[in-house]
Write a protein that holds these residues in place. Structure first.
Motif, PDB file in Angstrom:
ATOM      1  N   PRO A 261       0.828  -1.218   0.000  1.00  0.00           N
ATOM      2  CA  PRO A 261       0.000   0.000   0.000  1.00  0.00           C
ATOM      3  C   PRO A 261       0.857   1.261   0.000  1.00  0.00           C
ATOM      4  N   ALA A 262       0.364   2.295  -0.658  1.00  0.00           N
ATOM      5  CA  ALA A 262       1.093   3.572  -0.707  1.00  0.00           C
ATOM      6  C   ALA A 262       1.332   4.130   0.689  1.00  0.00           C
ATOM      7  N   GLY A 263       0.456   3.812   1.632  1.00  0.00           N
ATOM      8  CA  GLY A 263       0.605   4.291   2.998  1.00  0.00           C
ATOM      9  C   GLY A 263       1.791   3.690   3.729  1.00  0.00           C
ATOM     10  N   LYS A 264       2.403   2.652   3.152  1.00  0.00           N
ATOM     11  CA  LYS A 264       3.607   2.069   3.729  1.00  0.00           C
ATOM     12  C   LYS A 264       4.873   2.600   3.074  1.00  0.00           C
ATOM     13  N   SER A 265       4.735   3.625   2.247  1.00  0.00           N
ATOM     14  CA  SER A 265       5.890   4.252   1.618  1.00  0.00           C
ATOM     15  C   SER A 265       5.892   5.738   1.951  1.00  0.00           C
ATOM     16  N   VAL A 266       6.922   6.440   1.520  1.00  0.00           N
ATOM     17  CA  VAL A 266       7.046   7.884   1.758  1.00  0.00           C
ATOM     18  C   VAL A 266       7.192   8.580   0.423  1.00  0.00           C
ATOM     19  N   PHE A 267       6.361   9.577   0.188  1.00  0.00           N
ATOM     20  CA  PHE A 267       6.394  10.370  -1.038  1.00  0.00           C
ATOM     21  C   PHE A 267       6.811  11.792  -0.675  1.00  0.00           C
ATOM     22  N   ASP A 286      12.132  11.725   8.427  1.00  0.00           N
ATOM     23  CA  ASP A 286      10.737  12.097   8.674  1.00  0.00           C
ATOM     24  C   ASP A 286      10.024  11.043   9.512  1.00  0.00           C
ATOM     25  N   LEU A 287      10.199   9.771   9.156  1.00  0.00           N
ATOM     26  CA  LEU A 287       9.508   8.700   9.870  1.00  0.00           C
ATOM     27  C   LEU A 287       9.912   8.666  11.338  1.00  0.00           C
ATOM     28  N   ILE A 288      11.203   8.817  11.607  1.00  0.00           N
ATOM     29  CA  ILE A 288      11.680   8.800  12.991  1.00  0.00           C
ATOM     30  C   ILE A 288      11.247  10.061  13.725  1.00  0.00           C
ATOM     31  N   GLY A 289      11.388  11.207  13.070  1.00  0.00           N
ATOM     32  CA  GLY A 289      11.023  12.471  13.706  1.00  0.00           C
ATOM     33  C   GLY A 289       9.545  12.584  14.028  1.00  0.00           C
ATOM     34  N   GLU A 290       8.724  11.914  13.248  1.00  0.00           N
ATOM     35  CA  GLU A 290       7.269  11.957  13.456  1.00  0.00           C
ATOM     36  C   GLU A 290       6.764  10.746  14.240  1.00  0.00           C
ATOM     37  N   ASP A 291       7.676   9.956  14.812  1.00  0.00           N
ATOM     38  CA  ASP A 291       7.340   8.774  15.612  1.00  0.00           C
ATOM     39  C   ASP A 291       6.438   7.807  14.851  1.00  0.00           C
ATOM     40  N   ARG A 292       6.735   7.635  13.579  1.00  0.00           N
ATOM     41  CA  ARG A 292       5.942   6.716  12.756  1.00  0.00           C
ATOM     42  C   ARG A 292       6.577   5.341  12.651  1.00  0.00           C
ATOM     43  N   LEU A 293       7.778   5.198  13.212  1.00  0.00           N
ATOM     44  CA  LEU A 293       8.436   3.891  13.268  1.00  0.00           C
ATOM     45  C   LEU A 293       8.284   3.306  14.667  1.00  0.00           C
ATOM     46  N   THR A 294       8.053   2.010  14.714  1.00  0.00           N
ATOM     47  CA  THR A 294       7.941   1.271  15.975  1.00  0.00           C
ATOM     48  C   THR A 294       9.079   0.262  16.049  1.00  0.00           C
ATOM     49  N   PRO A 295       9.722   0.114  17.213  1.00  0.00           N
ATOM     50  CA  PRO A 295      10.781  -0.893  17.319  1.00  0.00           C
ATOM     51  C   PRO A 295      10.317  -2.253  16.803  1.00  0.00           C
ATOM     52  N   GLY A 296      11.151  -2.853  15.961  1.00  0.00           N
ATOM     53  CA  GLY A 296      10.816  -4.112  15.320  1.00  0.00           C
ATOM     54  C   GLY A 296      10.301  -3.955  13.906  1.00  0.00           C
ATOM     55  N   ASP A 297       9.989  -2.716  13.480  1.00  0.00           N
ATOM     56  CA  ASP A 297       9.505  -2.495  12.118  1.00  0.00           C
ATOM     57  C   ASP A 297      10.541  -2.931  11.093  1.00  0.00           C
ATOM     58  N   LEU A 298      10.058  -3.609  10.050  1.00  0.00           N
ATOM     59  CA  LEU A 298      10.904  -4.020   8.927  1.00  0.00           C
ATOM     60  C   LEU A 298      10.804  -2.969   7.835  1.00  0.00           C
ATOM     61  N   VAL A 299      11.936  -2.362   7.498  1.00  0.00           N
ATOM     62  CA  VAL A 299      12.008  -1.307   6.498  1.00  0.00           C
ATOM     63  C   VAL A 299      12.853  -1.798   5.327  1.00  0.00           C
ATOM     64  N   LEU A 300      12.279  -1.789   4.129  1.00  0.00           N
ATOM     65  CA  LEU A 300      13.050  -2.121   2.933  1.00  0.00           C
ATOM     66  C   LEU A 300      13.425  -0.833   2.218  1.00  0.00           C
ATOM     67  N   VAL A 301      14.697  -0.701   1.887  1.00  0.00           N
ATOM     68  CA  VAL A 301      15.198   0.457   1.144  1.00  0.00           C
ATOM     69  C   VAL A 301      15.591  -0.017  -0.249  1.00  0.00           C
ATOM     70  N   ALA A 302      14.897   0.500  -1.249  1.00  0.00           N
ATOM     71  CA  ALA A 302      15.188   0.157  -2.638  1.00  0.00           C
ATOM     72  C   ALA A 302      15.916   1.328  -3.282  1.00  0.00           C
ATOM     73  N   SER A 303      17.098   1.071  -3.812  1.00  0.00           N
ATOM     74  CA  SER A 303      17.888   2.140  -4.425  1.00  0.00           C
ATOM     75  C   SER A 303      18.418   1.652  -5.771  1.00  0.00           C
TER      76      SER A 303
END
Length: 320
Positions: A261-267, A286-303
């Protein structure tokens, strides 16, 4: 394996303005906005060296974490290879500026995939030699490599700059690096190359070979599944999916193909241009500063980067 202890992104003092791009190139404003999605975005001033901003980011990270410069065993500067000076080591320059005297300093060139490649390389070296910390610097000058007077280069008009520093360590991490996968399709090696004009290196697309979009939609999902298979995870386990902010349409197509879902990404297109290897770190900030990450969250970075290379790295957020 270790991971990211802390990071910082520094925005330059200048901007690229869409109205200025229109005046220089003759491309209609609406056509430029369809690429940039914003009327202005950060870019280096003509006399603003990227290495200085990368050093500022590095200094901030070291001061915030309290890490002694003498504990840094590796300094890696990542990007396109077009540094502030030719035939020169920006990694060594920044190390000297920060008082890092015991490190091996070198550069990694993999274009916009360079930052994540440097992180992979540095963590592997830490594991090999038992080092404690490494500092990865992101210091491209993308906006300076685009010919803003060339209408044929309009697809590059969203290239901006955001030097950054990423402190890596084996303990006390903010984000653990769990797994990573990357691949280069060498058949695209000559799709872009640079010309030297008036003492500047300018990016040029060579011809109009079709199929690059299809290559993105093939390679990114394949690398995602490589990483998830390694971790014995599924797409539904992904909490956040971050991608280079180069093409909003491709970003949306990729999410749709993966079923994320788009809500699981950052635009961030409405705020920044394409900031090269710093794109995912702006999103993470942004995600960390806005407390949108929770310990244990799996984050995939595609570059991805010219050449063309595609990489996906899995991070787990541990919290501060």
């Amino acid at each position: 394996m270790g991971g990211i202890v802390d990071f910082e992104v520094v925005l330059p003092s200048s901007t690229v303005e869409v109205e200025e791009l229109h005046a220089a190139s003759g491309v209609p404003v609406a056509d430029i906005l369809a690429i940039t999605h914003t009327a202005s975005f950060p870019a280096l001033d003509e006399d603003e060296p990227a290495w200085e901003l990368a050093a500022t980011a590095g200094r901030t990270v070291l001061e915030r974490t309290g890490v002694d410069p003498d504990a840094i065993g590796l300094v890696v500067y990542a990007g396109s290879g077009e540094w502030d000076l030719p035939f020169w080591s920006p990694a060594a320059k920044v190390a000297d500026e920060l008082g890092i005297g015991n490190a091996h300093c070198y550069e990694v060139t993999n274009f916009c995939n360079g930052a994540m490649t440097a992180i992979r390389t540095a963590l592997a070296e830490l594991a090999l030699n038992g080092g404690q910390y490494a500092l990865v610097l992101i210091g491209d000058r993308l906006s300076r490599l685009v010919d803003h007077e060339d209408a044929e280069s309009k697809h590059l008009f969203n290239f901006g700059d955001a030097p950054a520093a990423v402190l890596l360590g084996r303990e006390g991490t903010l984000l653990d690096v769990l797994a990573s996968a990357a691949r280069t399709d060498p058949s695209w090696a000559d799709y872009y190359s640079g010309d030297v004009e008036d003492d500047r290196v300018l990016m040029r697309r060579r011809g109009r070979r079709p199929g690059l979009g299809d290559a993105y939609l093939e390679n990114f999902p394949a690398r995602v599944h490589d990483v998830l298979d390694t971790l014995d995870r599924r797409i539904d386990d992904v909490d956040w999916f971050l991608v280079n902010q180069g093409d909003k349409g491709m970003h949306e197509k990729l999410l749709a193909k993966l079923g994320i879902p788009a809500g699981k990404s950052v635009f961030n297109y409405h705020r920044y241009g394409h900031m090269g290897g710093s794109d995912p770190f702006l999103a993470l900030r942004d995600l960390i500063g806005e407390d949108r990450l929770t310990p244990g969250d799996l984050v995939l970075v595609a570059s991805s980067g010219m050449g063309f290379s595609w990489g996906v790295t899995a991070l787990e957020y541990r919290g501060r």
